[in-house]
Design a protein around this motif. Structure first.
Motif, mmCIF file in Angstrom:
data_model
loop_
_atom_site.group_PDB
_atom_site.id
_atom_site.type_symbol
_atom_site.label_atom_id
_atom_site.label_comp_id
_atom_site.label_asym_id
_atom_site.label_seq_id
_atom_site.Cartn_x
_atom_site.Cartn_y
_atom_site.Cartn_z
ATOM 1 N N GLU A 18 86.436 22.987 -51.112
ATOM 2 C CA GLU A 18 85.028 23.151 -51.489
ATOM 3 C C GLU A 18 84.267 22.517 -52.320
ATOM 4 O O GLU A 18 82.996 22.269 -51.916
ATOM 5 C CB GLU A 18 84.933 24.788 -51.894
ATOM 6 N N ILE A 21 83.176 19.463 -50.568
ATOM 7 C CA ILE A 21 81.956 19.703 -49.667
ATOM 8 C C ILE A 21 80.690 19.478 -50.550
ATOM 9 O O ILE A 21 79.791 18.951 -50.133
ATOM 10 C CB ILE A 21 81.945 20.976 -49.079
ATOM 11 N N ARG A 22 80.820 20.172 -51.591
ATOM 12 C CA ARG A 22 79.539 20.184 -52.692
ATOM 13 C C ARG A 22 78.999 18.799 -52.872
ATOM 14 O O ARG A 22 77.891 18.416 -52.964
ATOM 15 C CB ARG A 22 79.706 21.281 -53.801
ATOM 16 N N SER A 25 77.946 16.760 -50.398
ATOM 17 C CA SER A 25 76.364 16.955 -49.979
ATOM 18 C C SER A 25 75.342 16.617 -50.870
ATOM 19 O O SER A 25 74.524 16.086 -50.420
ATOM 20 C CB SER A 25 76.339 18.483 -49.936
ATOM 21 N N TYR A 42 84.793 14.725 -41.648
ATOM 22 C CA TYR A 42 85.505 15.859 -42.459
ATOM 23 C C TYR A 42 86.795 16.019 -42.155
ATOM 24 O O TYR A 42 87.450 15.992 -40.985
ATOM 25 C CB TYR A 42 84.756 17.222 -41.832
ATOM 26 N N GLU A 57 73.358 16.970 -41.996
ATOM 27 C CA GLU A 57 73.762 17.547 -43.313
ATOM 28 C C GLU A 57 75.344 17.507 -43.353
ATOM 29 O O GLU A 57 76.307 17.634 -42.411
ATOM 30 C CB GLU A 57 73.302 18.895 -43.458
ATOM 31 N N LYS A 59 78.661 19.382 -43.712
ATOM 32 C CA LYS A 59 79.158 20.980 -43.513
ATOM 33 C C LYS A 59 80.491 20.858 -42.928
ATOM 34 O O LYS A 59 81.168 19.788 -42.452
ATOM 35 C CB LYS A 59 78.107 21.650 -42.719
#
Length: 352
Positions: A18, A21-22, A25, A42, A57, A59
């Motif tokens: 997680e 992912i941040r 981004s 991903y 984006e 995600k």
């Protein structure tokens, strides 16, 4: 001038999925879209590689909304039986199977330039035991520690360890980042609970002497020429700078950038960070974390070769305060990746 075809790899088979992912981004938002043609790649928690159809984006991508990517040493990345043309990638992955040399080795085999440290230095820096040995051999101070592997855990005696290291002590998985599985130990019951927790995340565990000092971090950028940021200080509002303090608790810590240090101490920290970077054969980027004791002694805690890239992460923030904006930092990392590939392409692979 044609755009650079740049891949952002994120997610991964890691406890830090997680966080990746941040970070990715924030990287995506900062990259100059007029300079790069981006591909979002991903990696699921199961290890499947998926190419995003929607490039608007970063995600989580499920199988119905992404196309599977295959990685081949012969053809690189392929999607739908066609080669995915990539000039370079930013592997925005944290933890195991991300910053431990595995993804770097895969990209090396596929002949794809990537930002950050090589296979060798990534693996060494991820392994706290190997890092400690190399630094100590080169005269760089680290915390006293004892490494315990999975087969020896039943032989560890609390009293013996306490006599050698004192209290408090810290117990941590050798090959993890972001304080995952790390515990502060002040008594015997905590000791065995901490060992059990750490062995849930790795087959090797490090027991370290607790250091009473200020937590200082420095960002290093470059290859032949190194740029070292101003130091920043982490003032934790919890027992120690834990995973929750870093990513979940907004009040878990205060980040002081730049740290309140006199010029002489700042230079010593920067010099030690540079020597550490060179000793561990780092390249591209790394964040060097140290403890500054009241006596003035500087002790290297760890080296992170793929540090966080979120909007509040220390690595980019330290460089920004030092005069390198986030977007310029990413440009430099891509340039360094392409330069390294040029150097490697000049090397012979046969004796003819």
């Amino acid at each position: 001038m044609s755009k650079i075809k740049l891949g952002i790899i994120y997610g991964g088979k890691s406890t830090e999925h997680e966080v990746s992912i941040r970070s990715a981004s924030s990287v995506f938002d900062a990259l100059r879209k007029d300079k790069y043609e981006l591909e979002l790649i991903y990696i699921t928690k199961d290890g499947q590689w998926l190419l995003a159809n929607d490039k608007k984006e970063v995600k989580i991508i499920d199988q119905t909304k992404g196309r599977e990517i295959l990685v081949s040493p012969a053809s690189g990345l392929t999607v739908d039986n066609k080669v995915l043309e990539i000039d370079a990638v930013l592997p925005i992955l944290h933890g195991t199977a991300g910053e431990d040399g595995t993804i770097q080795g895969l990209l090396e085999l596929a002949n794809i330039p990537f930002a950050g440290c090589s296979v060798r230095s990534s693996a060494v820096c991820m392994d706290k035991d190997m890092t400690k040995r190399l630094l100590q051999e080169n005269g760089i101070e680290t915390a006293a520690g004892i490494m315990v592997n999975y087969f020896e855990q039943d032989q560890v005696n609390y009293k013996d360890v306490e006599t050698k290291l004192g209290l408090p002590m810290f117990i941590k998985p050798v090959n993890q980042g972001s304080s995952v599985g790390v515990s502060k130990v002040t008594n015997e019951s905590e000791f065995y609970q901490a060992l059990e927790l750490a062995f849930n995340f790795d087959s090797k565990v490090m027991i370290e002497k607790g250091i009473d000092g200020r937590e200082i971090e420095v960002s290093v950028l470059g290859d032949e020429e190194l740029f070292v940021s101003v130091p920043g200080e982490i003032v934790s509002n919890t027992e120690f700078y834990s995973y929750d303090s870093k990513y979940l608790d907004d009040d878990g810590a205060v980040l002081n950038i730049p740290a309140n240090l006199d010029d002489e101490v700042q230079k010593r920290i920067q010099d030690i960070a540079k020597k550490t970077f060179r000793t561990l054969d780092c390249e591209g980027m790394a964040r060097v974390d140290v403890f500054l004791e009241q006596s003035g002694k500087i002790i290297v805690n760890e080296v992170n070769t793929l540090p966080g890239f979120t909007s509040i992460s220390m690595y980019p923030k330290l460089l920004e305060v030092s005069g390198i904006p986030y977007a310029d930092l990413l440009d430099q990392l891509v340039t360094l990746a392409l330069k390294r590939k040029e150097r490697e392409n000049r090397l012979k692979t046969d004796l003819l």
